[in-house]
Design a protein around this motif. Structure first.
Motif, PDB file in Angstrom:
ATOM      1  N   TRP A 178      46.782  33.564  38.956  1.00  0.00           N
ATOM      2  CA  TRP A 178      45.550  32.800  38.772  1.00  0.00           C
ATOM      3  C   TRP A 178      44.952  32.297  40.077  1.00  0.00           C
ATOM      4  CZ3 TRP A 178      41.365  32.285  36.426  1.00  0.00           C
ATOM      5  CH2 TRP A 178      40.618  31.107  36.448  1.00  0.00           C
ATOM      6  N   PRO A 179      45.714  31.732  41.008  1.00  0.00           N
ATOM      7  CA  PRO A 179      45.101  31.284  42.270  1.00  0.00           C
ATOM      8  C   PRO A 179      44.418  32.422  43.021  1.00  0.00           C
ATOM      9  CG  PRO A 179      47.257  30.296  42.011  1.00  0.00           C
ATOM     10  CD  PRO A 179      47.136  31.336  40.938  1.00  0.00           C
ATOM     11  N   GLU A 180      45.033  33.594  43.026  1.00  0.00           N
ATOM     12  CA  GLU A 180      44.428  34.737  43.713  1.00  0.00           C
ATOM     13  C   GLU A 180      43.114  35.134  43.050  1.00  0.00           C
ATOM     14  OE1 GLU A 180      45.386  39.444  44.734  1.00  0.00           O
ATOM     15  OE2 GLU A 180      46.924  38.170  43.827  1.00  0.00           O
ATOM     16  N   VAL A 181      43.110  35.179  41.718  1.00  0.00           N
ATOM     17  CA  VAL A 181      41.898  35.541  40.983  1.00  0.00           C
ATOM     18  C   VAL A 181      40.805  34.499  41.225  1.00  0.00           C
ATOM     19  CG1 VAL A 181      40.915  35.910  38.690  1.00  0.00           C
ATOM     20  CG2 VAL A 181      43.204  36.770  39.222  1.00  0.00           C
ATOM     21  N   LEU A 182      41.176  33.238  41.167  1.00  0.00           N
ATOM     22  CA  LEU A 182      40.197  32.162  41.341  1.00  0.00           C
ATOM     23  C   LEU A 182      39.551  32.225  42.722  1.00  0.00           C
ATOM     24  CD1 LEU A 182      38.813  29.629  40.293  1.00  0.00           C
ATOM     25  CD2 LEU A 182      40.795  28.296  41.042  1.00  0.00           C
ATOM     26  N   VAL A 183      40.362  32.432  43.760  1.00  0.00           N
ATOM     27  CA  VAL A 183      39.816  32.518  45.113  1.00  0.00           C
ATOM     28  C   VAL A 183      38.859  33.698  45.227  1.00  0.00           C
ATOM     29  CG1 VAL A 183      40.407  33.020  47.516  1.00  0.00           C
ATOM     30  CG2 VAL A 183      41.731  31.331  46.236  1.00  0.00           C
ATOM     31  N   ARG A 184      39.205  34.842  44.648  1.00  0.00           N
ATOM     32  CA  ARG A 184      38.339  36.007  44.738  1.00  0.00           C
ATOM     33  C   ARG A 184      37.046  35.794  43.947  1.00  0.00           C
ATOM     34  NH1 ARG A 184      38.973  41.105  46.806  1.00  0.00           N
ATOM     35  NH2 ARG A 184      40.356  39.895  48.141  1.00  0.00           N
ATOM     36  N   MET A 185      37.118  35.130  42.806  1.00  0.00           N
ATOM     37  CA  MET A 185      35.917  34.854  42.002  1.00  0.00           C
ATOM     38  C   MET A 185      34.952  33.919  42.728  1.00  0.00           C
ATOM     39  SD  MET A 185      37.606  34.279  38.230  1.00  0.00           S
ATOM     40  CE  MET A 185      36.055  33.863  37.458  1.00  0.00           C
ATOM     41  N   VAL A 186      35.489  32.998  43.517  1.00  0.00           N
ATOM     42  CA  VAL A 186      34.659  32.009  44.202  1.00  0.00           C
ATOM     43  C   VAL A 186      34.192  32.516  45.556  1.00  0.00           C
ATOM     44  CG1 VAL A 186      34.648  29.705  45.238  1.00  0.00           C
ATOM     45  CG2 VAL A 186      35.719  30.072  42.990  1.00  0.00           C
ATOM     46  N   ASP A 187      35.092  33.092  46.334  1.00  0.00           N
ATOM     47  CA  ASP A 187      34.763  33.489  47.703  1.00  0.00           C
ATOM     48  C   ASP A 187      34.258  34.922  47.809  1.00  0.00           C
ATOM     49  OD1 ASP A 187      35.499  31.015  48.595  1.00  0.00           O
ATOM     50  OD2 ASP A 187      37.521  31.617  49.179  1.00  0.00           O
ATOM     51  N   GLY A 188      34.711  35.807  46.917  1.00  0.00           N
ATOM     52  CA  GLY A 188      34.319  37.202  47.024  1.00  0.00           C
ATOM     53  C   GLY A 188      34.751  37.790  48.352  1.00  0.00           C
ATOM     54  N   PRO A 189      34.244  38.948  48.693  1.00  0.00           N
ATOM     55  CA  PRO A 189      34.570  39.568  49.984  1.00  0.00           C
ATOM     56  C   PRO A 189      33.561  39.167  51.059  1.00  0.00           C
ATOM     57  CG  PRO A 189      33.414  41.134  48.619  1.00  0.00           C
ATOM     58  CD  PRO A 189      33.501  39.864  47.815  1.00  0.00           C
ATOM     59  N   GLY A 190      33.268  37.895  51.158  1.00  0.00           N
ATOM     60  CA  GLY A 190      32.293  37.425  52.128  1.00  0.00           C
ATOM     61  C   GLY A 190      30.865  37.443  51.620  1.00  0.00           C
ATOM     62  N   HIS A 191      30.652  37.936  50.390  1.00  0.00           N
ATOM     63  CA  HIS A 191      29.320  37.925  49.759  1.00  0.00           C
ATOM     64  C   HIS A 191      28.295  38.781  50.498  1.00  0.00           C
ATOM     65  CE1 HIS A 191      30.000  33.908  47.413  1.00  0.00           C
ATOM     66  NE2 HIS A 191      31.074  34.662  47.438  1.00  0.00           N
ATOM     67  N   ALA A 192      28.728  39.642  51.404  1.00  0.00           N
ATOM     68  CA  ALA A 192      27.763  40.430  52.173  1.00  0.00           C
ATOM     69  C   ALA A 192      27.590  41.830  51.611  1.00  0.00           C
ATOM     70  CB  ALA A 192      28.219  40.519  53.633  1.00  0.00           C
ATOM     71  N   ILE A 193      28.331  42.179  50.576  1.00  0.00           N
ATOM     72  CA  ILE A 193      28.262  43.524  50.032  1.00  0.00           C
ATOM     73  C   ILE A 193      26.992  43.706  49.197  1.00  0.00           C
ATOM     74  CG2 ILE A 193      30.755  43.732  49.974  1.00  0.00           C
ATOM     75  CD1 ILE A 193      30.611  43.164  46.981  1.00  0.00           C
ATOM     76  N   SER A 194      26.674  44.960  48.910  1.00  0.00           N
ATOM     77  CA  SER A 194      25.549  45.247  48.026  1.00  0.00           C
ATOM     78  C   SER A 194      26.071  45.551  46.623  1.00  0.00           C
ATOM     79  CB  SER A 194      24.737  46.429  48.544  1.00  0.00           C
ATOM     80  OG  SER A 194      25.492  47.632  48.448  1.00  0.00           O
TER      81      SER A 194
END
Length: 342
Positions: free
Chosen positions: A7-23
């Motif tokens: 869950w912590p890993e999923v939560l971090v990815r849902m909030v932070d994403g991969p830097g939000h710079a992707i298309s």
């Protein structure tokens, strides 16, 4: 994989994403059922706040489809027929309603809401950390969705939400690919999802005529005044066109007819004037059923042959003579009888 470790890993990815710079590019389907949040809504602004620009068109259709593109702050959303709903070049945004000029605003005014289009954005940490909100139910499992590695899990109901929600999260980007409420047959989901494709900047530009946010606000005020006038005319036509005044000339003119029914003649309206704080007036077809409008102030109830009536005045008291005078204005030639319903 257990929920305690994943869950912590999923939560971090849902909030932070991969830097939000992707298309991102794809299609979002929303079957709103009777429950799915984020499909309907309203808004209010205070002071100098910018007018919000929504990515969804808040259609109340049982199912909607939107085509979407996003790269960083640049966004484009179209409806199923290819008509733009919202465009943003990262600095400006244009909210589009069919048959009207787009409304131009700041990109900071973009809100990812309406018809499942919140799936275009990453999630806020506060969504999962507020007291009483959801915790994972059971294990976080590996899955494949749209051919992509994903996590799937359920979240417990929030304190104001009676239903469990099922999420599928893209493992690479942290974008929620599907959010559904099985108990009420509601789902928002990507049906096509592509990542890191080159996107033409022309997708995120609008070069045609526009309205400013100030011009749109003025247009809406005009529409509201026109609607207010139309409803007041309904009252004059179906109830009375006589001025509603008492012997002391307190202005009880109708300011807004909130509801009315052409078939039954029922209505609810607000009263007021330049020197009067206000009140309410309503009628319904005569009935023995309870009719508690929970109005405060000086409340009077009575009936005529066909209708029950109710009036409430604030900071003003109607004497029996003044009430009879008002009743004569509202239903001339029809005597008022004692209200007998509960």
């Amino acid at each position: 994989m257990s929920s305690e470790t994943a869950w912590p890993e999923v939560l971090v990815r849902m909030v932070d994403g991969p830097g939000h710079a992707i298309s991102l590019r794809g299609t979002i389907r929303s079957r709103n059922g009777r429950h799915q949040p984020g499909n309907f809504g309203g808004w209010a602004i205070m002071g100098d706040q910018a007018r919000p620009q929504f990515t969804g068109n808040f259609s109340r259709a049982r199912e909607t489809v939107h085509h979407v593109w996003r790269t960083g702050p640049k966004v484009r959303v179209e409806d199923s027929d290819g008509h733009p709903v919202l465009i943003s070049d990262g600095n400006r945004s244009w909210s589009v309603t069919r048959g009207a000029l787009p409304v131009e605003g700041s990109a900071s005014a973009v809100r990812f809401e309406g018809n499942g289009t919140y799936l275009l954005d990453w999630r806020s940490a506060t969504e999962f950390t507020n007291t009483g909100y959801r915790d994972p139910v059971g294990a976080v499992e590996h899955a494949t969705f749209l051919g992509r590695p994903a996590w799937t899990f359920e979240l417990a109901p929030a304190h104001l939400d009676p239903h469990t929600v099922h999420l599928v999260v893209d493992a690479e980007t942290g974008i929620v690919l599907q959010q559904r409420y099985d108990a009420v047959d509601a789902v928002d989901e990507w049906t096509e999802f592509a990542v890191d494709e080159p996107l033409d900047n022309a997708l995120f530009e609008w070069t045609g005529p526009v309205l400013s946010a100030e011009e749109e606000a003025a247009r809406e005020r005009t529409e509201q005044e026109d609607e207010r006038a139309r409803r007041r005319q309904w009252f004059r036509t179906h109830v009375t066109d006589q001025p509603l005044t008492t012997t002391v000339q307190v202005d009880l003119d109708v300011q807004w007819v909130h509801t009315y029914n052409d078939d039954t003649g029922a209505f609810e309206a607000s009263l007021g004037g330049d020197h009067f704080i206000g009140g309410s007036l309503a009628r319904r077809p005569r009935s023995s059923e309870p009719w508690n409008l929970r109005w405060g102030g000086d409340v009077h109830r009575w009936s005529t042959t066909d209708f029950d009536w109710q009036i409430s005045l604030h900071d003003f008291t109607l004497s029996p003579d003044r009430l009879r005078q008002l009743q004569t204005r509202l239903h001339p030639g029809e005597p008022a009888t004692h209200y007998t319903a509960g």
